[in-house]
Scaffold this motif. Structure first.
Motif, PDB file in Angstrom:
ATOM      1  N   ASN A  20      33.338 -32.747  -7.144  1.00 48.90           N
ATOM      2  CA  ASN A  20      33.970 -33.195  -8.389  1.00 48.90           C
ATOM      3  C   ASN A  20      35.127 -34.123  -7.999  1.00 48.90           C
ATOM      4  O   ASN A  20      35.283 -34.429  -6.802  1.00 48.90           O
ATOM      5  N   LEU A  68      38.386 -28.520 -15.790  1.00 49.78           N
ATOM      6  CA  LEU A  68      36.970 -28.780 -16.096  1.00 49.78           C
ATOM      7  C   LEU A  68      36.171 -29.297 -14.902  1.00 49.78           C
ATOM      8  O   LEU A  68      34.947 -29.429 -14.994  1.00 49.78           O
ATOM      9  N   GLN A  69      36.856 -29.619 -13.794  1.00 48.71           N
ATOM     10  CA  GLN A  69      36.154 -30.111 -12.602  1.00 48.71           C
ATOM     11  C   GLN A  69      35.171 -31.233 -12.921  1.00 48.71           C
ATOM     12  O   GLN A  69      33.969 -31.124 -12.622  1.00 48.71           O
ATOM     13  N   PRO A  70      35.656 -32.302 -13.505  1.00 45.52           N
ATOM     14  CA  PRO A  70      34.758 -33.401 -13.854  1.00 45.52           C
ATOM     15  C   PRO A  70      34.374 -34.213 -12.625  1.00 45.52           C
ATOM     16  O   PRO A  70      34.852 -33.966 -11.515  1.00 45.52           O
ATOM     17  N   GLY A  71      33.543 -35.210 -12.853  1.00 50.44           N
ATOM     18  CA  GLY A  71      33.243 -36.182 -11.818  1.00 50.44           C
ATOM     19  C   GLY A  71      32.054 -35.843 -10.949  1.00 50.44           C
ATOM     20  O   GLY A  71      31.338 -34.879 -11.206  1.00 50.44           O
ATOM     21  N   SER A 106      27.872 -39.682 -18.525  1.00 46.48           N
ATOM     22  CA  SER A 106      27.496 -38.700 -19.551  1.00 46.48           C
ATOM     23  C   SER A 106      27.321 -37.311 -18.943  1.00 46.48           C
ATOM     24  O   SER A 106      27.270 -36.325 -19.662  1.00 46.48           O
ATOM     25  N   GLY A 107      27.250 -37.228 -17.607  1.00 46.28           N
ATOM     26  CA  GLY A 107      27.104 -35.928 -16.949  1.00 46.28           C
ATOM     27  C   GLY A 107      28.397 -35.138 -16.838  1.00 46.28           C
ATOM     28  O   GLY A 107      28.393 -34.014 -16.338  1.00 46.28           O
ATOM     29  N   PRO A 146      31.679 -32.799 -18.050  1.00 51.85           N
ATOM     30  CA  PRO A 146      31.661 -31.576 -18.868  1.00 51.85           C
ATOM     31  C   PRO A 146      31.602 -31.811 -20.380  1.00 51.85           C
ATOM     32  O   PRO A 146      30.823 -31.154 -21.067  1.00 51.85           O
ATOM     33  N   THR A 147      32.406 -32.715 -20.922  1.00 50.47           N
ATOM     34  CA  THR A 147      32.286 -33.005 -22.355  1.00 50.47           C
ATOM     35  C   THR A 147      31.575 -34.339 -22.574  1.00 50.47           C
ATOM     36  O   THR A 147      31.688 -34.958 -23.627  1.00 50.47           O
ATOM     37  N   HIS A 148      30.859 -34.794 -21.535  1.00 51.03           N
ATOM     38  CA  HIS A 148      29.913 -35.901 -21.647  1.00 51.03           C
ATOM     39  C   HIS A 148      30.537 -37.267 -21.874  1.00 51.03           C
ATOM     40  O   HIS A 148      29.939 -38.121 -22.527  1.00 51.03           O
ATOM     41  N   ALA A 196      38.747 -29.205 -24.788  1.00 55.16           N
ATOM     42  CA  ALA A 196      38.080 -28.404 -23.765  1.00 55.16           C
ATOM     43  C   ALA A 196      38.982 -28.158 -22.561  1.00 55.16           C
ATOM     44  O   ALA A 196      39.070 -27.033 -22.057  1.00 55.16           O
ATOM     45  N   ASP A 239      27.892 -40.478 -23.973  1.00 53.06           N
ATOM     46  CA  ASP A 239      26.607 -39.850 -24.212  1.00 53.06           C
ATOM     47  C   ASP A 239      25.998 -40.230 -25.562  1.00 53.06           C
ATOM     48  O   ASP A 239      26.663 -40.165 -26.601  1.00 53.06           O
TER      49      ASP A 239
END
Lengths: 416, 416
Positions: free
Chosen positions: A59, A79-82, A107-108, A110-112, A148, A385
């Protein structure tokens, strides 16, 4: 303000004014008191090695040594995005006549949307400054990302939206359980109200991610540059197409590329940065085409609502970067946006929001006009998304046939 | 049929009947010609080492040595699903009184449900068998997964849906540009029509992912087991809560855990498997509670439409596994499903579809009833995305206030 951690902002050393260079201590400030220019994070990175990054989490925190966050950020609740996919888009490349094309598909997250990247950095800053409430004004993606992120981090949230927002967006913004306040007014009025609130005692201890936390927040977009380079095998692309809302994302991707070169993590080579706007909100594209340095504000009217910022704060910096790198800024109309969304879905199975329709549409237009080099390695961003902007394609994405449940009926429909 | 690759199905050696054990060659067949039992893939794994898996790609293909796919599968055009987040859910754990809880969040997949896992395996089988068209009957998640996967793989697709499906789901199913055929009839009628089509020359060279490709397709769910174990640090959880539609996913997660033990990749230890259904479609839960081995079909009536299979094919196997592992099967009503969606969003920032509301709701109920051990390490699955079932929470996820854009108005609302 006493900071609990010795280095709560990791390699960051201060905030510096992008206009006059005045340096400030790291704090919840966003404008230069000398010249009112925007502040951005300055760093002392020291040595950063590929293997340290590669052994990190999948992430954005694998790049923590390049971000204004503490060393233990990955172990905190966020949220550990990326580390979203860099999709090798051979079908789309063939259709457009390009040799090598990748889609960076955010779009992948967490909240797209890519907003999870920037909000996650803002959350760390909010924690450090002792803020108890995370806030923003938003018309969509940002509201969900803030709601989120605050929920996971254990912070309160208070998100401001125009009260007449689409029902689906209201649901998304409200489901995380924070406060959601509808404002009877336009998005501009929501923004002005938020600025008032920051100056008032009511807004004390509040972190507005895109206002008083903006210098930290904006740095999150650098991770798009890092990921693209690492996922290409530690190499910069030759050409990249990036959407423009405020313009911040484009400037930070350029900043990220330059940092990677400076740190010796990628080879120093030229790259061309292309900005993409919707025709219905194209002040930067208009300025680029007119050869001007000043961006004249417009009143947005486009289906690409997540890019509909009529007075983009970073517009002039975007113009600089496009000109310095030999890129361009281009725009496409709503019709082209819808066609591009469908083209990307049909060729690569990626369902983009309208902002992705803008970048793919502009990519297509730049190839047609001979501006993009079809032989060069190209990357195009999808930052959101399609599920969030279903209305854009609803009229055209329809069943090919409706039949009775019989082979005969199918045969008849099939024969056509 | 001549297969192009020497080992197009990797470690798979054949198809074996789950009832009578008869073994068949790998082919596009799904039922035993001796006893009509379901066929499943049999393997000869040889040695499989953790480090080989860990050095693989961050998607399901890191487990290619455990799946019926060729060794070079990762380099082929597909959606690269999997390696979704195992979210450490400390906030939710605290709220429910659990010591250790993780949410396996499959909303991070390319089309935002676990279906991308199973469809991606089916795509490889379709390629091997020389099928040119990917097909399925669906009421939602599967339609999007098949459309997207076929687009990327360069296969045609033809997806069958009930014509009266919600507009949003029709848009999602159609956007990938394959054929989308609405059937005037119920979902059961759509299914029966597909069975007819498979037997007809019209359906020749068609891969129906969940019918004639089902043995391969179903294996994709094993990757949930592998990922959970690896993400826990190569350890099985003590307890896991899994949704039940056909029941296939639950049986394959159990199969995956047992394979990991057999291969020495995790320590052999007991684990308890819990199945979750919606009260409005709870035939397996009813059989479990009545102590029966036979699952009596029901007519579904629940907001959890992605789990609404009234005659679940793998129901009896689910009962076996729940009983063998000391687990249980439980159900929650629509009210509890909505509350669970909101609970998960509020505590962890994860917006689940109704199926995730079912598992979190059942988790909550099992804790309340003392069936789950609150001290044991627990994993709960979210298999889909809240953006696809917005209606479930729309009535309750509302703004907390609507005000004029003034500090005074905010102060008044704030004071309440």
């Amino acid at each position: 303000m006493v900071l609990k951690d010795a280095r709560p902002f990791g390699p960051a050393t201060g905030l510096s004014c992008r206009e006059c260079g005045t340096v400030y201590e790291l704090g919840p400030i966003f404008a230069c008191s000398e010249c009112f220019g925007p502040l951005e994070v300055a760093y002392d990175f020291g040595e950063v090695r590929r293997q340290d990054i590669e052994s990190g989490p999948t992430n954005i925190w694998r790049y923590r040594a390049l971000l204004p966050v503490p060393a233990d950020v990955a172990s905190k609740p966020n949220l550990q995005p990326g580390w979203t996919k860099l999709v090798k888009a051979d079908n789309l490349a063939a259709e457009l006549g390009l040799r090598s094309l990748h889609v960076k598909d955010d779009s992948g997250n967490p909240t797209h949307s890519f907003k999870d990247r920037v909000v996650s950095i803002a959350v760390e800053a909010a924690r450090t400054f002792g803020f108890h409430t995370l806030s923003c004004s938003s018309t969509g993606n940002l509201a969900g990302a803030v709601g989120a992120a605050a929920a996971r981090a254990g912070l309160d949230s208070c998100v401001f939206i125009p009260a007449n927002l689409e029902e689906a967006k209201i649901t998304m913004a409200a489901v995380y359980g924070g406060r959601l306040v509808g404002i009877d007014g336009t998005y501009d009025e929501v923004n002005r109200f938020c600025s008032e609130l920051i100056g008032d005692e009511l807004g004390e201890k509040w972190g507005f991610v895109n206002v008083n936390l903006r210098p930290y927040y904006a740095e999150g977009s650098k991770t798009l540059a890092y990921e693209i380079a690492e996922q290409l095998g530690w190499r910069l692309p030759d050409q990249i197409v990036i959407p423009i809302a405020s313009g911040s994302q484009l400037t930070k991707i350029d900043k990220g590329f330059r940092e990677l070169i400076k740190l010796g993590l990628v080879e120093d080579k030229p790259y061309r940065v292309f900005g993409a706007q919707a025709e219905g909100c194209s002040p930067v594209s208009a300025a680029f085409k007119a050869g001007q340095d000043v961006v004249r504000p417009v009143k947005p009217d486009t289906i690409a609502k997540s890019l509909a910022i009529g007075n983009p704060a970073d517009g002039p910096y975007v113009l600089d970067i496009a000109r310095r790198t030999g890129g361009a800024v281009e725009d496409v109309d709503d019709r082209e946006i819808v066609e591009a969304i469908r083209l990307l879905a049909r060729t690569e199975g990626v369902f983009a929001e309208t902002a992705g329709g803008v970048t793919v549409g502009v990519l297509h237009k730049l190839v047609r006009n001979g501006v993009l080099d079809p032989e060069a390695e190209t990357v195009v961003l999808n930052t959101g998304d399609g599920l969030k902007t279903l209305d854009a394609v609803a009229a055209e994405a329809r069943p090919t046939a409706v039949i009775r449940p019989s082979l005969e009926a199918f045969r008849t429909a099939f024969a056509n």
